[in-house]
Design a protein around this motif. Structure first.
Motif, mmCIF file in Angstrom:
data_model
loop_
_atom_site.group_PDB
_atom_site.id
_atom_site.type_symbol
_atom_site.label_atom_id
_atom_site.label_comp_id
_atom_site.label_asym_id
_atom_site.label_seq_id
_atom_site.Cartn_x
_atom_site.Cartn_y
_atom_site.Cartn_z
ATOM 1 N N GLU A 20 -16.936 -17.321 20.007
ATOM 2 C CA GLU A 20 -18.245 -17.830 20.422
ATOM 3 C C GLU A 20 -19.238 -17.814 19.255
ATOM 4 O O GLU A 20 -20.012 -18.756 19.086
ATOM 5 C CB GLU A 20 -18.787 -17.014 21.596
ATOM 6 C CG GLU A 20 -18.071 -17.302 22.895
ATOM 7 C CD GLU A 20 -18.639 -16.507 24.059
ATOM 8 O OE1 GLU A 20 -19.806 -16.065 23.974
ATOM 9 O OE2 GLU A 20 -17.921 -16.371 25.052
ATOM 10 N N VAL A 21 -19.192 -16.747 18.446
ATOM 11 C CA VAL A 21 -20.063 -16.657 17.264
ATOM 12 C C VAL A 21 -19.736 -17.795 16.307
ATOM 13 O O VAL A 21 -20.632 -18.454 15.766
ATOM 14 C CB VAL A 21 -19.932 -15.278 16.573
ATOM 15 C CG1 VAL A 21 -20.552 -15.290 15.184
ATOM 16 C CG2 VAL A 21 -20.562 -14.194 17.430
ATOM 17 N N GLU A 22 -18.458 -18.088 16.092
ATOM 18 C CA GLU A 22 -18.045 -19.179 15.204
ATOM 19 C C GLU A 22 -18.530 -20.520 15.745
ATOM 20 O O GLU A 22 -19.003 -21.373 15.001
ATOM 21 C CB GLU A 22 -16.529 -19.171 15.007
ATOM 22 C CG GLU A 22 -16.038 -20.098 13.934
ATOM 23 C CD GLU A 22 -16.667 -19.848 12.563
ATOM 24 O OE1 GLU A 22 -16.949 -20.854 11.873
ATOM 25 O OE2 GLU A 22 -16.870 -18.683 12.183
ATOM 26 N N GLN A 23 -18.405 -20.700 17.063
ATOM 27 C CA GLN A 23 -18.900 -21.926 17.678
ATOM 28 C C GLN A 23 -20.423 -22.037 17.514
ATOM 29 O O GLN A 23 -20.952 -23.117 17.251
ATOM 30 C CB GLN A 23 -18.520 -21.978 19.161
ATOM 31 C CG GLN A 23 -17.052 -22.268 19.399
ATOM 32 C CD GLN A 23 -16.705 -22.248 20.882
ATOM 33 O OE1 GLN A 23 -17.454 -21.736 21.707
ATOM 34 N NE2 GLN A 23 -15.534 -22.805 21.212
ATOM 35 N N LEU A 24 -21.109 -20.907 17.703
ATOM 36 C CA LEU A 24 -22.567 -20.905 17.522
ATOM 37 C C LEU A 24 -22.931 -21.218 16.073
ATOM 38 O O LEU A 24 -23.890 -21.955 15.819
ATOM 39 C CB LEU A 24 -23.165 -19.559 17.947
ATOM 40 C CG LEU A 24 -23.197 -19.309 19.455
ATOM 41 C CD1 LEU A 24 -23.644 -17.881 19.739
ATOM 42 C CD2 LEU A 24 -24.125 -20.312 20.129
ATOM 43 N N ARG A 25 -22.168 -20.693 15.119
ATOM 44 C CA ARG A 25 -22.408 -21.011 13.701
ATOM 45 C C ARG A 25 -22.246 -22.507 13.458
ATOM 46 O O ARG A 25 -23.045 -23.123 12.764
ATOM 47 C CB ARG A 25 -21.448 -20.231 12.807
ATOM 48 C CG ARG A 25 -21.834 -18.812 12.590
ATOM 49 C CD ARG A 25 -20.940 -18.145 11.574
ATOM 50 N NE ARG A 25 -21.255 -16.734 11.483
ATOM 51 C CZ ARG A 25 -20.386 -15.768 11.297
ATOM 52 N NH1 ARG A 25 -19.099 -16.057 11.172
ATOM 53 N NH2 ARG A 25 -20.764 -14.529 11.212
ATOM 54 N N SER A 26 -21.198 -23.078 14.039
ATOM 55 C CA SER A 26 -20.964 -24.521 13.902
ATOM 56 C C SER A 26 -22.114 -25.304 14.522
ATOM 57 O O SER A 26 -22.612 -26.288 13.954
ATOM 58 C CB SER A 26 -19.660 -24.934 14.579
ATOM 59 O OG SER A 26 -18.561 -24.353 13.932
ATOM 60 N N THR A 27 -22.552 -24.846 15.694
ATOM 61 C CA THR A 27 -23.665 -25.507 16.374
ATOM 62 C C THR A 27 -24.943 -25.412 15.521
ATOM 63 O O THR A 27 -25.659 -26.400 15.346
ATOM 64 C CB THR A 27 -23.905 -24.880 17.761
ATOM 65 O OG1 THR A 27 -22.695 -24.984 18.522
ATOM 66 C CG2 THR A 27 -25.034 -25.558 18.488
#
Length: 114
Positions: A20-27
């Motif tokens: 989720e953190v990686e997805q948030l970073r991408s976002t």
């Protein structure tokens, strides 16, 4: 076994949170790119407006130059006409003077003083 299962559960939760953190970073990265793109578009619009204004200024300057050139051409024509009139007047005076001299010469010749 309960501790091991709890450890596996929390390990699974940590991996899920890492994803989720990686997805948030991408976002966040995409949002930053979009924000930069929006800022770039705004700046581009500002530059377009500046260029339009410069174009309008150049048009005004061209018109002013054309007006100045017209005035300058009229001034030169006027000066040339004045010079021509002055030249013609001087020529006319010279011719009158020559005629007067010739008449005087004729008169003195007739009278016999020459």
């Amino acid at each position: 076994m309960g501790v091991k299962q709890a450890a596996l559960f929390w390990e699974s939760q940590v991996k899920t949170l890492e994803k989720e953190v990686e997805q948030l970073r991408s976002t966040v990265f995409l949002l930053e790119e979009q924000s930069q793109a929006a800022e770039a578009r705004e700046e581009m619009e500002e530059w377009k407006e500046r260029v339009r204004n410069m174009g309008e200024d150049m048009t005004i300057l061209r018109l002013e130059v054309m007006e100045w050139e017209d005035k300058e051409m009229a001034r030169r024509k006027r000066e040339k006409a004045e010079e021509e009139m002055s030249r013609k007047a001087a020529e006319e005076i010279r011719m009158k003077s020559l005629n007067s001299r010739e008449k005087l010469r004729e008169h003195f010749y007739e009278v016999g003083h020459i």
